[in-house]
Write a protein that holds these residues in place. Structure first.
Motif, PDB file in Angstrom:
ATOM      1  N   CYS A  55      10.122  -6.011  -0.618  1.00 52.88           N
ATOM      2  CA  CYS A  55       9.457  -7.049   0.702  1.00 52.88           C
ATOM      3  C   CYS A  55       8.089  -6.519   0.893  1.00 52.88           C
ATOM      4  CB  CYS A  55      10.489  -6.767   1.653  1.00 52.88           C
ATOM      5  SG  CYS A  55      10.420  -7.877   3.248  1.00 52.88           S
ATOM      6  N   MET A  56       7.849  -5.333   0.918  1.00 55.51           N
ATOM      7  CA  MET A  56       6.544  -4.704   1.183  1.00 55.51           C
ATOM      8  C   MET A  56       5.534  -5.132   0.138  1.00 55.51           C
ATOM      9  SD  MET A  56       6.648  -3.166   4.403  1.00 55.51           S
ATOM     10  CE  MET A  56       5.652  -2.052   4.499  1.00 55.51           C
ATOM     11  N   SER A  57       5.775  -5.208  -0.937  1.00 52.73           N
ATOM     12  CA  SER A  57       4.930  -5.324  -2.129  1.00 52.73           C
ATOM     13  C   SER A  57       4.739  -6.830  -1.989  1.00 52.73           C
ATOM     14  CB  SER A  57       5.609  -4.908  -3.392  1.00 52.73           C
ATOM     15  OG  SER A  57       6.685  -5.957  -3.796  1.00 52.73           O
ATOM     16  N   MET A  58       5.705  -8.003  -1.793  1.00 51.59           N
ATOM     17  CA  MET A  58       5.440  -9.145  -1.661  1.00 51.59           C
ATOM     18  C   MET A  58       4.517  -9.434  -0.319  1.00 51.59           C
ATOM     19  SD  MET A  58       9.155 -11.235  -2.956  1.00 51.59           S
ATOM     20  CE  MET A  58      10.043 -10.206  -1.682  1.00 51.59           C
ATOM     21  N   SER A  59       4.827  -8.715   0.875  1.00 53.02           N
ATOM     22  CA  SER A  59       4.188  -8.865   1.779  1.00 53.02           C
ATOM     23  C   SER A  59       2.783  -8.630   2.017  1.00 53.02           C
ATOM     24  CB  SER A  59       4.900  -8.067   2.892  1.00 53.02           C
ATOM     25  OG  SER A  59       6.361  -8.754   3.363  1.00 53.02           O
ATOM     26  N   ALA A  60       2.676  -7.242   1.101  1.00 52.57           N
ATOM     27  CA  ALA A  60       1.211  -7.126   0.834  1.00 52.57           C
ATOM     28  C   ALA A  60       0.446  -8.178   0.208  1.00 52.57           C
ATOM     29  CB  ALA A  60       0.966  -5.974   0.063  1.00 52.57           C
ATOM     30  N   ARG A  61       1.104  -8.818  -0.748  1.00 55.34           N
ATOM     31  CA  ARG A  61       0.274  -9.912  -1.120  1.00 55.34           C
ATOM     32  C   ARG A  61       0.081 -11.017  -0.518  1.00 55.34           C
ATOM     33  NH1 ARG A  61       3.139 -12.308  -6.414  1.00 55.34           N
ATOM     34  NH2 ARG A  61       4.395 -13.141  -4.943  1.00 55.34           N
ATOM     35  N   ILE A  62       0.881 -11.324   0.380  1.00 54.50           N
ATOM     36  CA  ILE A  62       0.756 -12.403   1.372  1.00 54.50           C
ATOM     37  C   ILE A  62      -0.490 -11.933   2.567  1.00 54.50           C
ATOM     38  CG2 ILE A  62       1.902 -13.360   3.562  1.00 54.50           C
ATOM     39  CD1 ILE A  62       4.549 -13.098   2.055  1.00 54.50           C
ATOM     40  N   ALA A  63      -0.189 -10.489   2.921  1.00 54.34           N
ATOM     41  CA  ALA A  63      -1.284 -10.112   3.829  1.00 54.34           C
ATOM     42  C   ALA A  63      -2.873 -10.184   3.312  1.00 54.34           C
ATOM     43  CB  ALA A  63      -1.140  -8.557   4.100  1.00 54.34           C
ATOM     44  N   ALA A  64      -2.929  -9.976   1.952  1.00 52.80           N
ATOM     45  CA  ALA A  64      -4.241  -9.919   1.259  1.00 52.80           C
ATOM     46  C   ALA A  64      -4.583 -11.429   1.321  1.00 52.80           C
ATOM     47  CB  ALA A  64      -3.964  -9.372  -0.222  1.00 52.80           C
ATOM     48  N   ARG A  65      -3.669 -12.210   0.882  1.00 51.78           N
ATOM     49  CA  ARG A  65      -4.180 -13.807   1.102  1.00 51.78           C
ATOM     50  C   ARG A  65      -4.591 -14.154   2.359  1.00 51.78           C
ATOM     51  NH1 ARG A  65      -0.128 -15.760  -2.053  1.00 51.78           N
ATOM     52  NH2 ARG A  65       1.155 -15.746  -0.184  1.00 51.78           N
ATOM     53  N   GLU A  66      -3.823 -13.824   3.432  1.00 51.65           N
ATOM     54  CA  GLU A  66      -4.172 -14.056   4.996  1.00 51.65           C
ATOM     55  C   GLU A  66      -5.428 -13.503   5.113  1.00 51.65           C
ATOM     56  OE1 GLU A  66       0.048 -13.889   7.069  1.00 51.65           O
ATOM     57  OE2 GLU A  66      -1.374 -12.567   7.386  1.00 51.65           O
ATOM     58  N   MET A  67      -5.854 -12.231   4.778  1.00 49.26           N
ATOM     59  CA  MET A  67      -7.141 -11.509   4.987  1.00 49.26           C
ATOM     60  C   MET A  67      -8.316 -12.259   3.976  1.00 49.26           C
ATOM     61  SD  MET A  67      -5.872  -7.990   5.420  1.00 49.26           S
ATOM     62  CE  MET A  67      -5.198  -7.361   6.959  1.00 49.26           C
ATOM     63  N   GLY A  68      -7.983 -13.055   3.096  1.00 49.69           N
ATOM     64  CA  GLY A  68      -9.072 -13.600   2.295  1.00 49.69           C
ATOM     65  C   GLY A  68      -9.377 -12.397   1.194  1.00 49.69           C
ATOM     66  N   LEU A  69      -8.694 -11.833   0.673  1.00 51.59           N
ATOM     67  CA  LEU A  69      -8.865 -10.587  -0.186  1.00 51.59           C
ATOM     68  C   LEU A  69      -8.144 -10.726  -1.618  1.00 51.59           C
ATOM     69  CD1 LEU A  69      -8.375  -7.405   2.360  1.00 51.59           C
ATOM     70  CD2 LEU A  69     -10.453  -8.714   1.459  1.00 51.59           C
ATOM     71  N   ASN A  70      -7.244 -11.892  -1.517  1.00 48.65           N
ATOM     72  CA  ASN A  70      -6.509 -12.173  -2.821  1.00 48.65           C
ATOM     73  C   ASN A  70      -7.407 -12.075  -4.152  1.00 48.65           C
ATOM     74  OD1 ASN A  70      -3.823 -12.337  -3.199  1.00 48.65           O
ATOM     75  ND2 ASN A  70      -3.966 -14.537  -3.863  1.00 48.65           N
ATOM     76  N   ASP A  71      -8.476 -12.516  -3.881  1.00 48.73           N
ATOM     77  CA  ASP A  71      -9.351 -12.485  -5.336  1.00 48.73           C
ATOM     78  C   ASP A  71      -9.392 -11.197  -5.888  1.00 48.73           C
ATOM     79  OD1 ASP A  71     -10.920 -12.103  -2.988  1.00 48.73           O
ATOM     80  OD2 ASP A  71     -12.519 -13.034  -4.185  1.00 48.73           O
ATOM     81  N   ARG A  72      -9.689 -10.219  -4.960  1.00 46.35           N
ATOM     82  CA  ARG A  72      -9.699  -8.896  -5.337  1.00 46.35           C
ATOM     83  C   ARG A  72      -8.507  -7.857  -5.369  1.00 46.35           C
ATOM     84  NH1 ARG A  72     -13.007  -6.094  -1.861  1.00 46.35           N
ATOM     85  NH2 ARG A  72     -12.800  -7.431  -0.174  1.00 46.35           N
ATOM     86  N   LEU A  73      -7.318  -8.562  -5.405  1.00 47.46           N
ATOM     87  CA  LEU A  73      -6.070  -7.991  -5.524  1.00 47.46           C
ATOM     88  C   LEU A  73      -5.544  -8.270  -6.874  1.00 47.46           C
ATOM     89  CD1 LEU A  73      -3.837  -6.080  -4.119  1.00 47.46           C
ATOM     90  CD2 LEU A  73      -2.882  -7.966  -3.326  1.00 47.46           C
ATOM     91  N   SER A  74      -5.516  -7.476  -7.899  1.00 40.53           N
ATOM     92  CA  SER A  74      -4.877  -8.021  -9.259  1.00 40.53           C
ATOM     93  C   SER A  74      -3.370  -7.363  -9.134  1.00 40.53           C
ATOM     94  CB  SER A  74      -5.563  -7.443 -10.388  1.00 40.53           C
ATOM     95  OG  SER A  74      -5.852  -5.924 -10.412  1.00 40.53           O
ATOM     96  N   GLY A  75      -2.834  -6.540  -8.416  1.00 36.32           N
ATOM     97  CA  GLY A  75      -1.443  -6.071  -8.535  1.00 36.32           C
ATOM     98  C   GLY A  75      -1.209  -5.299  -7.158  1.00 36.32           C
ATOM     99  N   VAL A  76      -0.034  -5.017  -7.082  1.00 42.64           N
ATOM    100  CA  VAL A  76       0.468  -4.034  -5.795  1.00 42.64           C
ATOM    101  C   VAL A  76       1.821  -3.476  -6.350  1.00 42.64           C
ATOM    102  CG1 VAL A  76       1.355  -5.659  -4.332  1.00 42.64           C
ATOM    103  CG2 VAL A  76       0.683  -3.631  -3.295  1.00 42.64           C
ATOM    104  N   SER A  77       2.041  -2.171  -5.922  1.00 39.93           N
ATOM    105  CA  SER A  77       3.202  -1.556  -5.969  1.00 39.93           C
ATOM    106  C   SER A  77       3.411  -1.009  -4.578  1.00 39.93           C
ATOM    107  CB  SER A  77       3.675  -0.597  -7.037  1.00 39.93           C
ATOM    108  OG  SER A  77       2.732   0.576  -7.173  1.00 39.93           O
ATOM    109  N   ALA A  78       4.918  -0.754  -4.312  1.00 42.94           N
ATOM    110  CA  ALA A  78       5.433  -0.149  -3.024  1.00 42.94           C
ATOM    111  C   ALA A  78       6.590   0.772  -3.347  1.00 42.94           C
ATOM    112  CB  ALA A  78       5.706  -1.276  -2.135  1.00 42.94           C
ATOM    113  N   LYS A  79       6.341   1.919  -3.324  1.00 42.44           N
ATOM    114  CA  LYS A  79       7.214   3.138  -3.865  1.00 42.44           C
ATOM    115  C   LYS A  79       7.975   3.545  -2.379  1.00 42.44           C
ATOM    116  CE  LYS A  79       8.502   7.254  -6.106  1.00 42.44           C
ATOM    117  NZ  LYS A  79       8.017   8.382  -7.028  1.00 42.44           N
ATOM    118  N   VAL A  80       9.223   3.128  -2.229  1.00 41.89           N
ATOM    119  CA  VAL A  80       9.818   3.900  -1.044  1.00 41.89           C
ATOM    120  C   VAL A  80      10.431   5.002  -1.367  1.00 41.89           C
ATOM    121  CG1 VAL A  80      11.500   2.833   0.924  1.00 41.89           C
ATOM    122  CG2 VAL A  80       9.570   1.235  -0.274  1.00 41.89           C
ATOM    123  N   SER A  81      10.695   5.987  -0.476  1.00 39.98           N
ATOM    124  CA  SER A  81      11.651   6.997  -0.557  1.00 39.98           C
ATOM    125  C   SER A  81      12.204   7.271   1.041  1.00 39.98           C
ATOM    126  CB  SER A  81      10.757   8.340  -0.993  1.00 39.98           C
ATOM    127  OG  SER A  81      10.081   8.539  -0.154  1.00 39.98           O
ATOM    128  N   GLY A  82      13.351   8.045   0.875  1.00 39.36           N
ATOM    129  CA  GLY A  82      13.893   8.345   2.237  1.00 39.36           C
ATOM    130  C   GLY A  82      14.097   9.645   2.676  1.00 39.36           C
TER     131      GLY A  82
END
Length: 138
Positions: A55-82
């Motif tokens: 969810c966080m990785s998909m949401s980061a892509r959505i956030a980048a698109r909202e902020m007009g940064l999507n053209d400079r984001l080629s990928g994102v990973s989110a590693k979660v630990s607890g």
């Protein structure tokens, strides 16, 4: 306007007298749960962490698109630990999300995208409160 269809959500776990749960999503996806220390696969805690990571990785892509940064984001990973709580009921005390951004976002932009992703993510929003769990033994 096109008809919008909502994706069915939900899961059913089936467990026999022995063995591990077999889980099926409302859309037909399946996964077998494992709990042995050396067994490869997902246990229930892994699934919770995986849900947040996805969810966080998909949401980061959505956030980048909202902020007009999507053209400079080629990928994102989110590693979660607890970290499990040392006292009280069995639960996670804290969750850590480590983002890795690929592309041309500077550190300030990455931080803004990460914070916006947390606001957008349904899983993080759900974990931030104590949702009602309704039990139906029927």
């Amino acid at each position: 306007m096109a008809d919008l269809h909502q994706r069915p959500i939900g899961a059913t776990a089936n467990l026999g007298r022995t063995g591990y749960p077999h889980v099926r999503s409302e859309t037909g996806g399946t996964i077998d749960i494992v709990t042995g220390v050396s067994e490869p696969g997902f246990n229930p805690l892994d699934l919770l962490l995986a849900s947040l990571a996805a969810c966080m990785s998909m949401s980061a892509r959505i956030a980048a698109r909202e902020m007009g940064l999507n053209d400079r984001l080629s990928g994102v990973s989110a590693k979660v630990s607890g970290e499990k709580a040392k006292e009280g009921p069995s639960r996670f005390q804290s969750l850590t999300v480590v983002f890795r951004f690929e592309g041309g976002l500077d550190s300030a932009e990455q931080l803004k995208v990460a914070h916006r992703a947390e606001q957008v993510c349904t899983v993080s929003n759900t974990l931030a409160i104590k949702p009602d769990i309704v039990l139906d033994p029927a």
